[in-house]
Design a protein around this motif. Structure first.
Motif, short mmCIF file in Angstrom:
data_model
loop_
_atom_site.label_atom_id
_atom_site.label_comp_id
_atom_site.label_asym_id
_atom_site.label_seq_id
_atom_site.Cartn_x
_atom_site.Cartn_y
_atom_site.Cartn_z
N ILE A 1 -11.21 5.64 -1.45
CA ILE A 1 -11.57 6.31 -2.69
C ILE A 1 -13.01 6.83 -2.62
O ILE A 1 -13.33 7.89 -3.15
CB ILE A 1 -11.38 5.37 -3.91
CG1 ILE A 1 -9.92 4.94 -4.03
CG2 ILE A 1 -11.85 6.03 -5.20
CD1 ILE A 1 -8.92 6.04 -4.25
N GLY A 2 -13.88 6.08 -1.94
CA GLY A 2 -15.28 6.46 -1.83
C GLY A 2 -15.52 7.76 -1.08
O GLY A 2 -16.56 8.39 -1.23
N THR A 3 -14.56 8.21 -0.27
CA THR A 3 -14.74 9.45 0.48
C THR A 3 -14.69 10.68 -0.42
O THR A 3 -15.19 11.73 -0.06
CB THR A 3 -13.65 9.62 1.55
OG1 THR A 3 -12.37 9.67 0.91
CG2 THR A 3 -13.69 8.52 2.58
N GLY A 4 -14.03 10.54 -1.57
CA GLY A 4 -13.87 11.69 -2.45
C GLY A 4 -12.69 12.57 -2.08
O GLY A 4 -12.40 13.55 -2.76
N ILE A 5 -11.98 12.23 -1.01
CA ILE A 5 -10.82 13.04 -0.60
C ILE A 5 -9.51 12.37 -0.98
O ILE A 5 -8.45 12.95 -0.82
CB ILE A 5 -10.83 13.36 0.92
CG1 ILE A 5 -10.80 12.09 1.76
CG2 ILE A 5 -12.02 14.24 1.27
CD1 ILE A 5 -10.61 12.33 3.25
N VAL A 6 -9.60 11.13 -1.48
CA VAL A 6 -8.40 10.37 -1.81
C VAL A 6 -8.39 10.07 -3.30
O VAL A 6 -9.33 9.49 -3.83
CB VAL A 6 -8.31 9.06 -0.99
CG1 VAL A 6 -7.08 8.26 -1.37
CG2 VAL A 6 -8.33 9.36 0.50
N ASN A 7 -7.33 10.44 -3.96
CA ASN A 7 -7.12 10.20 -5.38
C ASN A 7 -6.51 8.81 -5.56
O ASN A 7 -5.67 8.38 -4.78
CB ASN A 7 -6.17 11.30 -5.90
CG ASN A 7 -5.72 11.08 -7.30
OD1 ASN A 7 -4.98 10.14 -7.60
ND2 ASN A 7 -6.13 11.98 -8.18
N TYR A 8 -6.93 8.11 -6.62
CA TYR A 8 -6.46 6.75 -6.89
C TYR A 8 -4.93 6.66 -6.92
O TYR A 8 -4.34 5.76 -6.32
CB TYR A 8 -7.03 6.25 -8.22
CG TYR A 8 -6.40 4.98 -8.70
CD1 TYR A 8 -6.79 3.76 -8.18
CD2 TYR A 8 -5.39 5.00 -9.67
CE1 TYR A 8 -6.20 2.57 -8.61
CE2 TYR A 8 -4.80 3.82 -10.10
CZ TYR A 8 -5.21 2.61 -9.57
OH TYR A 8 -4.61 1.45 -9.98
N PHE A 9 -4.29 7.57 -7.62
CA PHE A 9 -2.83 7.51 -7.77
C PHE A 9 -2.12 7.76 -6.45
O PHE A 9 -1.15 7.08 -6.11
CB PHE A 9 -2.36 8.49 -8.85
CG PHE A 9 -2.94 8.17 -10.19
CD1 PHE A 9 -2.50 7.08 -10.92
CD2 PHE A 9 -3.96 8.95 -10.72
CE1 PHE A 9 -3.04 6.76 -12.15
CE2 PHE A 9 -4.51 8.65 -11.97
CZ PHE A 9 -4.05 7.55 -12.67
#
Length: 197
Positions: A48-56
């Motif tokens: 999640i910290g990368t900004g490329i992966v959405n939580y859902f």
């Protein structure tokens, strides 16, 4: 035309991963590249910290990977819940990695390496901020198993600057310690000119 193409490529590079199969490959690839189990909370923070992966999407991908035997959740030797890459996950990482953009693969692996370096530094370096009437002391302690290798206080005029000093030290604590030692060992008494004129 060329500027527009560069702009489009930059926009794509900063977008989130929007399909589960690509994320499945990326998570398997990450576990494969770092070659060790990853605590469940740590994998979440890294991804999640990368900004490329959405939580859902992340949650859906983890569900898919565990249900289909690509990764498993087990306790490590210290009792932490960890994701372990299974043989199917290793095959996925090796054979399908090219279906996930290299920029995303590199960003995720780099995020993991930085994350683990930060955890290591936090165990070796302790930074405390000690407010005084005139400013803030930044206390830096380099720790070893049996003693402090270094205990140093630096003065900063306010908390903002103190935090900046602390953040800069934590970027490369080993380099900071090494420079302090080098400076101490190379420090010499000034030479004096005793010639008669």
């Amino acid at each position: 035309m060329q500027d527009e193409n560069i702009r489009k490529m930059a926009e794509r590079a900063d977008t989130e991963i929007s399909d589960i199969p690509t994320l499945n490959i990326l998570l398997c690839y990450l576990l494969y590249k770092i070659e060790k189990p990853v605590e469940t909370e740590q994998l979440y923070e890294i991804a999640i910290g990368t900004g490329i992966v959405n939580y859902f999407y992340y949650q859906d991908s983890i569900d898919y990977l565990t249900k289909n035997g690509l990764i498993s959740v087990k306790d490590d030797s210290e009792g932490h819940k960890c994701y372990f890459l299974e043989p199917k996950g290793t095959a996925c990482a090796k054979e399908l990695k090219t279906y996930a953009p290299k920029s995303f693969r590199d960003k995720l692996v780099l995020a993991a390496l930085k994350y683990y370096a930060r955890l290591k530094y936090e165990k070796e370096i302790k930074i405390d901020y000690i407010p005084t009437e005139k400013g803030v002391y930044v206390q830096i302690r380099c720790l070893d198993t049996s003693c402090d290798l270094m205990d140093l206080k630096l003065f900063a005029p306010d908390m903002t600057q103190a935090k900046l000093v602390g953040e800069r030290i934590m970027r490369n604590p080993a380099g900071f310690y090494s420079k302090i030692i080098d400076l101490a060992l190379s420090n010499e008494e000034p030479s004096y000119d005793l010639t008669d004129n």
